[in-house]
Write a protein that holds these residues in place. Structure first.
Motif, PDB file in Angstrom:
ATOM      1  N   GLU A   1       0.850  -1.190   0.000  1.00 49.03           N
ATOM      2  CA  GLU A   1       0.000   0.000   0.000  1.00 49.03           C
ATOM      3  C   GLU A   1       0.888   1.243   0.000  1.00 49.03           C
ATOM      4  O   GLU A   1       1.867   1.308   0.745  1.00 49.03           O
ATOM      5  CB  GLU A   1      -0.887   0.048   1.246  1.00 49.03           C
ATOM      6  CG  GLU A   1      -1.931  -1.053   1.317  1.00 49.03           C
ATOM      7  CD  GLU A   1      -2.726  -0.954   2.605  1.00 49.03           C
ATOM      8  OE1 GLU A   1      -3.885  -0.529   2.547  1.00 49.03           O
ATOM      9  OE2 GLU A   1      -2.151  -1.289   3.661  1.00 49.03           O
ATOM     10  N   TRP A   2       0.525   2.167  -0.838  1.00 53.06           N
ATOM     11  CA  TRP A   2       1.263   3.439  -0.836  1.00 53.06           C
ATOM     12  C   TRP A   2       0.339   4.568  -1.271  1.00 53.06           C
ATOM     13  O   TRP A   2      -0.682   4.341  -1.899  1.00 53.06           O
ATOM     14  CB  TRP A   2       2.502   3.352  -1.720  1.00 53.06           C
ATOM     15  CG  TRP A   2       2.251   3.288  -3.198  1.00 53.06           C
ATOM     16  CD1 TRP A   2       2.242   4.319  -4.075  1.00 53.06           C
ATOM     17  CD2 TRP A   2       1.981   2.097  -3.983  1.00 53.06           C
ATOM     18  NE1 TRP A   2       1.993   3.866  -5.350  1.00 53.06           N
ATOM     19  CE2 TRP A   2       1.834   2.525  -5.322  1.00 53.06           C
ATOM     20  CE3 TRP A   2       1.852   0.737  -3.682  1.00 53.06           C
ATOM     21  CZ2 TRP A   2       1.555   1.627  -6.357  1.00 53.06           C
ATOM     22  CZ3 TRP A   2       1.574  -0.148  -4.711  1.00 53.06           C
ATOM     23  CH2 TRP A   2       1.429   0.287  -6.026  1.00 53.06           C
ATOM     24  N   GLU A   3       0.733   5.752  -0.887  1.00 56.03           N
ATOM     25  CA  GLU A   3      -0.069   6.924  -1.224  1.00 56.03           C
ATOM     26  C   GLU A   3       0.302   7.414  -2.617  1.00 56.03           C
ATOM     27  O   GLU A   3       1.472   7.525  -2.955  1.00 56.03           O
ATOM     28  CB  GLU A   3       0.136   8.033  -0.185  1.00 56.03           C
ATOM     29  CG  GLU A   3      -0.409   7.652   1.175  1.00 56.03           C
ATOM     30  CD  GLU A   3      -0.389   8.805   2.166  1.00 56.03           C
ATOM     31  OE1 GLU A   3      -0.093   9.951   1.760  1.00 56.03           O
ATOM     32  OE2 GLU A   3      -0.670   8.542   3.354  1.00 56.03           O
ATOM     33  N   ASP A   4      -0.740   7.710  -3.388  1.00 54.75           N
ATOM     34  CA  ASP A   4      -0.542   8.207  -4.748  1.00 54.75           C
ATOM     35  C   ASP A   4      -1.812   8.962  -5.122  1.00 54.75           C
ATOM     36  O   ASP A   4      -2.887   8.365  -5.235  1.00 54.75           O
ATOM     37  CB  ASP A   4      -0.297   7.027  -5.704  1.00 54.75           C
ATOM     38  CG  ASP A   4       0.017   7.495  -7.121  1.00 54.75           C
ATOM     39  OD1 ASP A   4      -0.277   8.664  -7.450  1.00 54.75           O
ATOM     40  OD2 ASP A   4       0.541   6.680  -7.897  1.00 54.75           O
ATOM     41  N   ALA A   5      -1.681  10.255  -5.306  1.00 54.39           N
ATOM     42  CA  ALA A   5      -2.876  11.095  -5.480  1.00 54.39           C
ATOM     43  C   ALA A   5      -3.591  10.822  -6.795  1.00 54.39           C
ATOM     44  O   ALA A   5      -4.791  11.090  -6.912  1.00 54.39           O
ATOM     45  CB  ALA A   5      -2.470  12.566  -5.401  1.00 54.39           C
ATOM     46  N   THR A   6      -2.889  10.334  -7.786  1.00 55.41           N
ATOM     47  CA  THR A   6      -3.518  10.173  -9.107  1.00 55.41           C
ATOM     48  C   THR A   6      -3.445   8.730  -9.581  1.00 55.41           C
ATOM     49  O   THR A   6      -2.445   8.041  -9.381  1.00 55.41           O
ATOM     50  CB  THR A   6      -2.818  11.063 -10.163  1.00 55.41           C
ATOM     51  OG1 THR A   6      -1.418  10.791 -10.119  1.00 55.41           O
ATOM     52  CG2 THR A   6      -3.061  12.528  -9.884  1.00 55.41           C
TER      53      THR A   6
ATOM     54  N   ARG B   1      -7.592   0.832  -6.247  1.00 52.42           N
ATOM     55  CA  ARG B   1      -7.436   2.177  -5.721  1.00 52.42           C
ATOM     56  C   ARG B   1      -8.023   2.235  -4.327  1.00 52.42           C
ATOM     57  O   ARG B   1      -9.064   1.641  -4.030  1.00 52.42           O
ATOM     58  CB  ARG B   1      -8.147   3.202  -6.603  1.00 52.42           C
ATOM     59  CG  ARG B   1      -7.443   3.535  -7.886  1.00 52.42           C
ATOM     60  CD  ARG B   1      -6.120   4.244  -7.696  1.00 52.42           C
ATOM     61  NE  ARG B   1      -6.255   5.630  -7.266  1.00 52.42           N
ATOM     62  CZ  ARG B   1      -5.242   6.421  -6.944  1.00 52.42           C
ATOM     63  NH1 ARG B   1      -4.008   5.946  -6.999  1.00 52.42           N
ATOM     64  NH2 ARG B   1      -5.426   7.675  -6.567  1.00 52.42           N
ATOM     65  N   THR B   2      -7.336   2.945  -3.436  1.00 54.73           N
ATOM     66  CA  THR B   2      -7.840   3.201  -2.095  1.00 54.73           C
ATOM     67  C   THR B   2      -8.110   4.708  -1.987  1.00 54.73           C
ATOM     68  O   THR B   2      -7.931   5.437  -2.957  1.00 54.73           O
ATOM     69  CB  THR B   2      -6.797   2.787  -1.042  1.00 54.73           C
ATOM     70  OG1 THR B   2      -5.613   3.586  -1.234  1.00 54.73           O
ATOM     71  CG2 THR B   2      -6.435   1.317  -1.177  1.00 54.73           C
ATOM     72  N   ALA B   3      -8.526   5.124  -0.816  1.00 52.41           N
ATOM     73  CA  ALA B   3      -8.828   6.541  -0.644  1.00 52.41           C
ATOM     74  C   ALA B   3      -7.602   7.406  -0.891  1.00 52.41           C
ATOM     75  O   ALA B   3      -7.709   8.541  -1.364  1.00 52.41           O
ATOM     76  CB  ALA B   3      -9.358   6.779   0.772  1.00 52.41           C
ATOM     77  N   LYS B   4      -6.436   6.858  -0.599  1.00 54.24           N
ATOM     78  CA  LYS B   4      -5.227   7.686  -0.712  1.00 54.24           C
ATOM     79  C   LYS B   4      -4.241   7.213  -1.775  1.00 54.24           C
ATOM     80  O   LYS B   4      -3.240   7.885  -2.008  1.00 54.24           O
ATOM     81  CB  LYS B   4      -4.504   7.715   0.635  1.00 54.24           C
ATOM     82  CG  LYS B   4      -5.253   8.513   1.700  1.00 54.24           C
ATOM     83  CD  LYS B   4      -4.406   8.638   2.941  1.00 54.24           C
ATOM     84  CE  LYS B   4      -5.085   9.563   3.945  1.00 54.24           C
ATOM     85  NZ  LYS B   4      -4.294   9.700   5.185  1.00 54.24           N
ATOM     86  N   GLY B   5      -4.480   6.068  -2.350  1.00 55.88           N
ATOM     87  CA  GLY B   5      -3.492   5.590  -3.315  1.00 55.88           C
ATOM     88  C   GLY B   5      -3.824   4.218  -3.846  1.00 55.88           C
ATOM     89  O   GLY B   5      -4.917   3.969  -4.332  1.00 55.88           O
ATOM     90  N   TRP B   6      -2.866   3.321  -3.755  1.00 58.40           N
ATOM     91  CA  TRP B   6      -3.027   1.975  -4.278  1.00 58.40           C
ATOM     92  C   TRP B   6      -2.850   0.931  -3.169  1.00 58.40           C
ATOM     93  O   TRP B   6      -2.053   1.130  -2.244  1.00 58.40           O
ATOM     94  CB  TRP B   6      -1.966   1.678  -5.356  1.00 58.40           C
ATOM     95  CG  TRP B   6      -2.198   2.349  -6.673  1.00 58.40           C
ATOM     96  CD1 TRP B   6      -1.558   3.450  -7.146  1.00 58.40           C
ATOM     97  CD2 TRP B   6      -3.130   1.951  -7.688  1.00 58.40           C
ATOM     98  NE1 TRP B   6      -2.033   3.771  -8.402  1.00 58.40           N
ATOM     99  CE2 TRP B   6      -2.992   2.869  -8.756  1.00 58.40           C
ATOM    100  CE3 TRP B   6      -4.072   0.924  -7.792  1.00 58.40           C
ATOM    101  CZ2 TRP B   6      -3.753   2.776  -9.923  1.00 58.40           C
ATOM    102  CZ3 TRP B   6      -4.821   0.832  -8.962  1.00 58.40           C
ATOM    103  CH2 TRP B   6      -4.658   1.751  -9.994  1.00 58.40           C
ATOM    104  N   ALA B   7      -3.578  -0.148  -3.299  1.00 53.73           N
ATOM    105  CA  ALA B   7      -3.340  -1.351  -2.513  1.00 53.73           C
ATOM    106  C   ALA B   7      -3.234  -2.501  -3.513  1.00 53.73           C
ATOM    107  O   ALA B   7      -4.174  -2.753  -4.276  1.00 53.73           O
ATOM    108  CB  ALA B   7      -4.476  -1.598  -1.527  1.00 53.73           C
ATOM    109  N   VAL B   8      -2.100  -3.151  -3.515  1.00 55.77           N
ATOM    110  CA  VAL B   8      -1.839  -4.188  -4.511  1.00 55.77           C
ATOM    111  C   VAL B   8      -1.455  -5.482  -3.803  1.00 55.77           C
ATOM    112  O   VAL B   8      -0.601  -5.476  -2.904  1.00 55.77           O
ATOM    113  CB  VAL B   8      -0.694  -3.766  -5.462  1.00 55.77           C
ATOM    114  CG1 VAL B   8      -0.352  -4.887  -6.444  1.00 55.77           C
ATOM    115  CG2 VAL B   8      -1.065  -2.493  -6.207  1.00 55.77           C
ATOM    116  N   VAL B   9      -2.115  -6.547  -4.183  1.00 55.13           N
ATOM    117  CA  VAL B   9      -1.744  -7.868  -3.677  1.00 55.13           C
ATOM    118  C   VAL B   9      -0.925  -8.579  -4.748  1.00 55.13           C
ATOM    119  O   VAL B   9      -1.338  -8.656  -5.908  1.00 55.13           O
ATOM    120  CB  VAL B   9      -2.992  -8.709  -3.336  1.00 55.13           C
ATOM    121  CG1 VAL B   9      -2.586 -10.141  -2.989  1.00 55.13           C
ATOM    122  CG2 VAL B   9      -3.754  -8.076  -2.199  1.00 55.13           C
TER     123      VAL B   9
END
Lengths: 288, 375
Positions: free
Chosen positions: A94-99, A233-241
């Motif tokens: 998980e990491w933050e990414d605005a776009t 996509r999450t509220a703040k970025g990406w969550a990837v499994v």
């Protein structure tokens, strides 16, 4: 110190100490990525099973070892949880990414992430930036553009530019039956990367690719490690499994290591231009 | 970086890889003065190579009107601005090449066009350099100017696309110097689309790889000229091989025009790539513009070219352009006949130095009828 100042300092100190005494002491930050054992691998990033795995916050650093280098830091960290079975291991990154950047065109790049493991667990690890000659690394790579294709983005110019019009493609000639081997053969002539079996060229049924490397610039598709993956996509970025087969020998290895990388498409990060970690201790022993 | 020699700028320069010239180098001469921007070359290439999905915007060959035409937008101006003012000293270049001016972390100085830059394939068409005042009429010489610049990949001796690719997916063939993208290896990083100053590498958004002009190598391997050469109705082009200046062979048409007569010049030699498409500059454009575009030899090249009517060798060789689909590695003049030949001298084609002129009277007295030009 004059008396009035002494009073002020003591008061401020108590102000901070009192609430702290009422809070639970936060756990010390993890020093390793620790995979918890489970009976199955969760496919979705929001599965409750991930809560059982400890979260490791991996600090990302610039890839500034080889040209083309990334000169400006972007994504600061990636949060990692890991779950394993006897055969497979999965990671949630998980990491933050605005776009959301999931469309590659001449000037736009896709968000992406990857995990890297040594192919062999030896006393000395390969160079952290893509391994080195004779010390191969295995990479599991996820790309947001591939995710979009798997989720239904079509394979036509109008899927990228909805207002585009094309008069005619040679492989759409009326004389060629649609879907016939002859028609597909003709289409390949105008997609040389696809004709050569370049895995970049699709069509795609997975957003993940297994790769190996023996140093910068050597990345090559690998024999399948059974990798799978899915990004949301999450509220703040990406969550990837990302999941793959459990690397051979890792359970018995003395000090296994792992590394991560993240690409922010909005910052034109691609290939070597990425935020990455150094090697991180990786604990795959059975957790209590 | 290695040190390599670039004869077009008459000095050593820095390049990502050591000097490794091919056994033979594909090269071409385009006579700008003959181009009418009919775009037949563009269509010949388009229909042959880039009719597939994701290739819709690709023009491996394009023709643009200079000074304002460009594809992609401002491909030349942006890089010239990035590079900043540089200096020639006589025939030598004292400024920085795009390899020497590479910013920290990059292999090459460059910029990457986006899809908007590719949205106007013939912007500036026929726009002339000066203002047309009210009441202006036809005047010789013309009061203002523009010219057509036909462009393909230059199959450079020191390709910036090749230098930019971090995974070695671009290679230069040792047998003919043609520069290709390995479609099995490319991962679409687009470092090449940023690095190529001529913007002749294109990203295919549907295959995720970059593609470029292949100099019609399946034809060239069979001693045939490329599609854009064959279909050029103005007969402005000739394909062949070029030698190093010290090994120039006067009987080689490309060597003769580039090295012996110095009438054909490289495009933006100051970038440092040693491009292998050579242009006979337009006779009516200002020297300052041509000097920037083709280097310090532009004025002398035009002077030589203007004298071609009284120069049977030069005029003769120029009349050989477009007269055969076959590559003509050798040529010679026998009085008023020009012969294109194989490397061993075997004749391919012969043409008259000057085409005979037949004047047909406008009125046919025999049939008492006015002649028209329609068949």
């Amino acid at each position: 110190m004059r008396p009035l100042y002494r009073f002020v300092v003591i008061s401020i100190s108590f102000t901070f100490l009192l609430p702290a005494g009422c809070q639970k002491t936060p756990p010390p930050p993890l020093t390793e990525v620790a995979a918890v054992k489970a009976s199955s691998i969760p496919a979705k990033s929001d599965a409750a099973a991930w809560n059982a795995a400890p979260e490791f916050v991996a600090k990302l650093i610039l890839q500034d070892l080889v040209e083309p280098r990334l000169m400006t830091a972007s994504t600061p960290e990636v949060r990692v949880r890991a779950i394993r079975t006897d055969r497979e291991i999965a990671f949630r990154l998980e990491w933050e990414d605005a776009t959301r950047n999931d469309l590659a065109d001449p000037g736009n790049f896709c968000d992406a992430c990857a995990i890297q493991l040594p192919q062999k667990f030896e006393p000395t690890v390969p160079a952290p930036q893509m391994g080195e000659a004779g010390k191969t690394v295995e990479i599991t790579y996820w790309n947001a553009g591939w995710q979009a294709k798997v989720e239904g983005r079509g394979d036509a110019i109008t899927d990228i530019y909805p207002n585009a019009t094309v008069d005619h493609y040679p492989f759409d000639a009326k004389s060629l039956e649609k879907g016939s081997p002859q028609q597909q053969e003709m289409a390949k002539r105008y997609a040389p990367a696809r004709a050569l079996g370049n895995a970049m060229a699709g069509p795609r049924d997975t957003p993940v690719q297994d790769l190996i490397a023996d140093g910068p610039g050597t990345i090559t598709p690998a024999a399948a490690n059974g990798s799978k993956g899915s990004g949301q996509r999450t509220a703040k970025g990406w969550a990837v499994v990302l999941s793959r087969r459990l690397p051979e020998g890792i359970a018995a290895a003395a000090n296994p290591q792992i590394a991560f990388a993240v690409w922010d498409g909005a910052k034109e990060e691609v290939g070597a231009k990425k935020m990455r970690t150094a090697w991180i201790n990786f604990n795959v022993k059975d957790q209590p | 970086m290695a040190r390599v020699y670039n004869w077009q700028i008459r000095r050593e320069m820095s390049y990502w890889y050591p000097e490794n010239r091919p056994q033979k180098q594909f090269a071409a001469v385009f006579d700008i003065n003959k181009c009418i921007a009919c775009q037949t070359c563009t269509l010949a290439c388009k229909t042959t190579w880039t009719s597939g999905k994701g290739q819709e915007y690709m023009l491996w060959n394009n023709v643009e009107s200079k000074p304002y035409g460009c594809y992609p937008l401002a491909w030349d101006l942006k890089l010239l601005k990035q590079l900043g003012p540089q200096q020639w000293n006589g025939g030598g270049y004292e400024g920085r090449t795009i390899f020497e001016a590479a910013p920290a972390g990059q292999r090459v100085l460059g910029w990457r066009p986006d899809d908007h830059d590719f949205s106007y394939p013939n912007v500036g068409e026929d726009d002339c350099a000066g203002k047309i005042e009210n009441g202006t009429n036809l005047h010789f010489p013309h009061l203002t100017w523009f010219f057509y610049l036909a462009r393909i990949c230059n199959h450079c001796t020191y390709p910036a696309c090749l230098a930019s690719c971090p995974r070695g997916s671009i290679y230069k063939r040792p047998e003919d110097g043609i520069v290709l993208v390995d479609q099995g290896r490319c991962r679409g990083y687009r470092e090449c689309t940023q690095g190529c100053p001529y913007k002749k590498v294109f990203f295919n958004p549907l295959t995720g790889t970059s593609e470029k002009c292949i100099a019609c190598y399946p034809k060239f391997e069979n001693k045939l000229q490329q599609q854009c050469f064959l279909n050029c109705i103005g007969k402005i082009r000739m394909a062949g091989y070029i030698s190093q200046p010290e090994n120039a062979i006067p009987e080689n048409p490309i060597d003769y025009l580039v090295h012996v007569r110095k009438v054909a010049l490289p495009l933006f030699p100051q970038f440092g790539l040693e491009p292998n498409v050579y242009y006979i500059p337009p006779i009516h454009a200002p020297d300052s513009f041509l000097r920037q575009m083709f280097g310090p030899g532009a004025a002398a090249a035009i002077e030589t070219y203007r004298k071609a009517p009284d120069d049977p060798d030069l005029a003769g060789l120029l009349s050989l352009f477009g007269c055969s689909e076959q590559v003509m590695p050798r040529w010679k003049r026998e009085n008023d006949t020009i012969i294109g030949a194989e490397e061993n001298g075997a004749e391919i084609v012969r043409v008259p130095l000057r085409e005979p002129v037949y004047i047909r009277e406008a009125f046919d007295k025999k049939y008492n009828v006015a002649r028209v030009n329609c068949p």
